[in-house]
Scaffold this motif. Structure first.
Motif, PDB file in Angstrom:
ATOM      1  N   UNK A  37       0.834  -1.203   0.000  1.00 40.50           N
ATOM      2  CA  UNK A  37       0.000   0.000   0.000  1.00 40.50           C
ATOM      3  C   UNK A  37       0.869   1.253   0.000  1.00 40.50           C
ATOM      4  N   UNK A  38       0.294   2.346  -0.460  1.00 45.73           N
ATOM      5  CA  UNK A  38       1.021   3.612  -0.475  1.00 45.73           C
ATOM      6  C   UNK A  38       1.359   4.063   0.942  1.00 45.73           C
ATOM      7  N   UNK A  39       0.452   3.812   1.877  1.00 40.56           N
ATOM      8  CA  UNK A  39       0.694   4.199   3.263  1.00 40.56           C
ATOM      9  C   UNK A  39       1.895   3.440   3.835  1.00 40.56           C
ATOM     10  N   UNK A  40       1.965   2.144   3.570  1.00 37.58           N
ATOM     11  CA  UNK A  40       3.079   1.360   4.078  1.00 37.58           C
ATOM     12  C   UNK A  40       4.379   1.763   3.399  1.00 37.58           C
ATOM     13  N   UNK A  41       4.304   2.059   2.102  1.00 37.03           N
ATOM     14  CA  UNK A  41       5.492   2.526   1.387  1.00 37.03           C
ATOM     15  C   UNK A  41       5.995   3.825   1.997  1.00 37.03           C
TER      16      UNK A  41
END
Length: 420
Positions: A37-41
């Motif tokens: 996910x973008x958040x985890x990235x």
């Protein structure tokens, strides 16, 4: 490097793998990798920025450290060497563990040990204790490479390059902002406060990752730790993509180190005589590198990694022309810095995208092996730059940097010729 005419060339293999393949391995990856996910990235990028900053915090604090511990100014610079030495050891002996142990647990453990090492630096009252603590800081800072490899593992094949680029952007920003942050905190709370604040941030980020980081998949490697280390050596022999991209890394980071090691000398000397703060502002021009990282990763995902490499190496070689005019134009110097940093980060991210695609089952070992080329190139460039400036001046330094850059470009052209 000799290529077997009966097999696809390394450039063809790179292009296929950077595009996601069509191979059985790529199909398996599509079926088993849920994506990142973008958040985890974003969290991974922030983690890398914080971790790599720990390596560079000391540079603007050396004078204060020397006064506090009654160490001569000529000796205090060893703390930087100690940190880099710890980092080099970590690349060889800790980063490969990501293929053997639970990656989530390894990352969290490194971050907590990093916080302990940072506290030890802040509490150091003797020269020996400070050096030992700085070695540990560098040793634990290789969590950056473990995170990069984990991000590549979690990302789906079509988003791997972009994910690596985004995380690498965090690394670039961490390096750029470390000196400014350490100076600002030191003005408020002293040099020891810098390390206590960083320790608290590392613990806080570890708690965030503990709650949000995906559960680690089963480690791809089996066997003992010694077998793991031997397999790293085998990668140099068996993986042509690692050898090719490692050679690019050695040359581009030699050029990178030539600039950033020697540039302070003409900027601080007459007729410019810039202050340390003014010289430090040149680092902000390197933000272009962070922008290049994400974009280069997306191009690699589209199968354009080889073309991106060629264009970036042309820019890298050309960047030394405006840089040579530093004494007559600071604007020219800024243009040179932007071009160089943009090009280096573009090639760096492309390199990682391609080597990760080559062996998804050995990503931690691959990044450790690859970053060894980076370390050798950086050390070679630093030594060559200081010697060249002392004996021949700034123009000779620029010619040296252009020689490293041009050699990388010629190597790329040679690979194009042999791939036809």
């Amino acid at each position: 490097m000799m290529l077997n005419p009966r097999k696809p060339s390394i450039m063809d293999v790179e292009a296929e793998k950077s595009a996601g393949g069509g191979t059985v391995q790529s199909a398996q990856e599509h079926a088993t990798t849920p994506g990142l996910s973008r958040y985890q990235t974003f969290l991974f990028a922030i983690t890398c920025a914080m971790a790599v900053a720990n390596v560079y915090f000391a540079q603007p604090l050396l004078e204060s450290m020397a006064a506090s511990l009654s160490v001569s100014p000529g000796t205090i610079g060893v703390v930087v060497t100690a940190t880099q030495a710890g980092y080099a050891v970590g690349l060889l002996f800790i980063v490969p563990l990501g293929d053997l142990l639970n990656r989530k647990g390894l990352i969290l453990t490194q971050m907590l040990l990093s916080a302990a090492a940072l506290c030890a630096v802040g509490l150091a009252q003797e020269w020996g204790m400070l050096l030992g603590a700085m070695v540990l800081v560098g040793l634990m800072a290789v969590v950056v490479q473990v995170v990069v490899a984990y991000a590549a593992t979690l990302a789906s094949p079509e988003q791997r390059g972009e994910a690596i680029g985004t995380v690498t952007s965090g690394v670039v920003l961490g390096i750029l902002l470390a000196r400014f942050v350490s100076g600002a905190v030191a003005d408020l709370a002293g040099w020891r406060g810098v390390y206590f604040v960083s320790a608290a941030l590392m613990i806080s980020m570890a708690l965030v990752l503990y709650r949000t980081m995906p559960a680690s998949t089963k480690p791809p490697a089996k066997g003992s730790y010694l077998q793991l280390l031997r397999s790293v050596l085998q990668l140099y022999l068996t993986e042509p993509t690692l050898r090719v991209r490692g050679t690019f890394a050695l040359l581009i980071f030699a050029a990178f180190s030539v600039l950033w090691t020697a540039m302070v000398l003409p900027l601080s000397a007459p007729p410019l005589s810039l202050s340390h703060t003014q010289i430090g502002l040149f680092g902000l021009a390197g933000v272009a590198g962070a922008l290049a990282a994400a974009r280069a990763g997306r191009l690699a995902d589209q199968g354009l990694g080889n073309r991106t490499t060629g264009i970036a190496l042309v820019l890298l070689t050309v960047s030394w022309l405006p840089t040579a005019f530093v004494e007559s134009s600071l604007l020219a110097m800024i243009i040179g810095v932007v071009l160089l940093d943009f090009a280096v980060q573009a090639v760096h991210v492309t390199n990682q995208s391609l080597i990760f695609a080559a062996r998804p089952d050995a990503q931690s070992r691959l990044v450790g092996a690859y970053m060894t080329f980076y370390s050798v190139g950086s050390g070679l460039g630093a030594i060559a730059a200081t010697y060249t400036y002392a004996h021949f001046g700034w123009v000779a330094v620029c010619l040296l940097g252009a020689a490293f850059s041009g050699t990388a470009l010629l190597y790329w052209l040679y690979l194009q010729m042999t791939s036809r």
